[in-house]
Write a protein that holds these residues in place. Structure first.
Motif: not given
Length: 501
Positions: A69-73, A378-382
């Motif tokens: 997931q992007p937030y994990e980075r 999650n796709r919204s975060v992306t």
């Protein structure tokens, strides 16, 4: 800031780029009033009611592993505790904090034979985490104002007095502001970023406040009075009562004002309902006809969560096996549209984006549908990360991803005998192994991620280290903040005047 009444010209967003690193400078930021604002834009993303296992379930379904997931980075990863001021549903007129979080009790693996809410506790830590939890109203209020309050309050303090909230403060800077959610826009979390009310259940009053006042430029969410939960037309609209509780989510007078473009006074709203218009907004091709925009998809409460198989049919590709309602936008599409719209303001913007139905699925202990809701979040975060890297930069935009509280304690299938057993990964596209331990909110130490302009200020507000979060959950180094820190960091990043201690 007024928006241009013309078609958007931003290109359709494409594949996400890798995240750029943030500054390692952890300076506490003294004399902020004398410094230039660090952030032009702030994007706060809330997956409502996501316990630790909720994040894992969605990642296992999507990717068969964690770490994608992007937030994990993101640079900043901290725990965040969520106690309300007290657990009363009405003002106590004391202002005295009555709830706290104790890591020692939270991770206590001593077996117990007690029950809470009719559910076995199994371990002392489970029992502790089921007590003294916040609701979404008190949690939203502290995120939006920095002040703790009683459960049920929408930006009201424990003395029944209204609190100034973040979108009011940011509008004073001349920035654009918006809220969007996968549940009705008058529901607790979006309401906390756009209204003041002594009770979260006064939906009609809350909706009217959000529409008729001047502090929001964009609203998106459910609550359409003319459609049911499957997006089917009603024979009669379901309106909220104008005053008090009862009915639907939008009162008749406010809805009719939106229909005839009289709601909003000197700054009227453009009402968007059709899925194709949401998609055009996301693509940058929607013609804008008013100073503000409100998007209410043709569905009653949730975008997808409350749809029924009897109406929608089946689709084996979805975790629930139920076909999606194809007549409403996804949270991801709404997010892309909101970013396109609000970013027209040259002074910048603030937006709160909520995956609200994650909480609804957690209350129901519905593994399949909570995955669907969290995946859309999650796709919204992306989509947000793509927008930052293609249209802004991490030097001028702060992104915060968090949950407002835990819910229902999903853990591994043998977590009744193995304390805090993690979710069982059964591979991508396969439902994970889960045991639910509760049917409502929890007092757990939640997960928070931040990246971009001013994100490092979260480290200045760390209040402790939770060994269980680090060693059992495996999340970062165990440092954690109180949820009141979020408002302080946003205020510091935007150089707002801090009005809370």
């Amino acid at each position: 800031m007024n928006f241009r009444k013309s078609a958007l010209s931003l290109a359709v967003l494409t594949a996400a780029l890798s995240l750029h690193g943030c500054s390692d400078d952890n300076d506490s930021g003294n004399n902020q009033a004398e410094q230039s604002p660090q952030a032009k834009n702030v994007i706060l993303m809330i997956t409502d009611g996501a316990s630790w296992g909720t994040w894992d379930m969605a990642s296992y379904w999507e990717y068969g592993e964690k770490g994608k997931q992007p937030y994990e980075r993101f640079d900043v990863k901290l725990g965040m505790i969520t106690p309300p001021l007290n657990t009363s549903n009405t003002p106590t007129f004391t202002g005295i904090p009555q709830v706290t979080y104790d890591p020692e009790q939270a991770w206590d693996t001593t077996p117990v034979n007690s029950t809470t809410g009719g559910r076995p506790n199994h371990f002392a830590g489970y029992e502790y985490l089921k007590e003294d939890y916040t609701d979404s109203a008190a949690a939203g209020t502290v995120l939006a104002t920095g002040q703790k309050t009683y459960n049920n309050a929408i930006d009201y303090d424990d003395f029944a007095q209204p609190l100034t909230f973040i979108t009011q403060e940011i509008r004073e800077q001349g920035k654009a502001t918006g809220v969007l959610s996968s549940v009705p826009f008058s529901h607790a979390t979006p309401a906390a970023f756009g209204a003041q009310n002594i009770s979260r259940n006064n939906y009609g009053e809350i909706a009217t406040f959000m529409v008729q006042r001047d502090h929001l430029d964009l609203i998106m969410g459910g609550g359409h009075p003319e459609y049911d939960s499957n997006g089917q037309p009603r024979s009669e609209p379901r309106y909220a009562n104008e005053v008090g509780t009862g009915g639907g989510f939008i009162p008749r007078t406010t809805w009719e004002g939106l229909r005839n473009s009289t709601a909003g006074g000197a700054r009227p709203w453009q009402l968007v309902e059709d899925k194709s218009d949401f998609e055009a907004l996301a693509a940058g091709t929607l013609s804008l006809t008013a100073e503000r925009l409100i998007g209410i998809p043709r569905v009653y409460d949730t975008l997808q969560y409350n749809r029924s198989e009897a109406v929608m049919g089946t689709d084996a590709a979805n975790p629930s096996g139920v076909a999606f309602n194809l007549n409403v936008p996804s949270l991801e599409t709404m997010t892309r549209g909101a970013l396109n719209y609000l970013s027209q303001d040259p002074d910048g913007f603030f937006v709160m984006i909520e995956g609200g139905a994650v909480d609804w699925a957690a209350h129901a202990n519905d593994t399949a549908r909570i995955i669907e809701e969290q995946v859309d979040f999650n796709r919204s975060v992306t989509a947000v990360v793509e927008w930052v890297e293609q249209n802004s930069s991490w030097d001028e935009t702060l992104v915060i991803v968090l949950t407002d509280h835990g819910n229902a304690m999903p853990m591994g299938p043998d977590s009744d005998t193995i304390p805090f057993q993690p979710i069982q990964n059964n591979g991508a596209g396969v439902l994970p192994g889960v045991r639910w331990h509760y049917g409502t909110h929890t007092n757990e130490n939640t997960l928070m991620f931040a990246h971009g302009a001013g994100a490092e200020h979260f480290y200045d507000l760390v209040i402790g280290t939770d060994a269980g979060l680090r060693d059992i959950i495996g999340f970062s180094d165990g440092r954690y903040i109180d949820n009141s820190a979020v408002h302080r960091v946003i205020s510091r990043a935007l150089n707002l005047e801090l009005t809370t201690p």
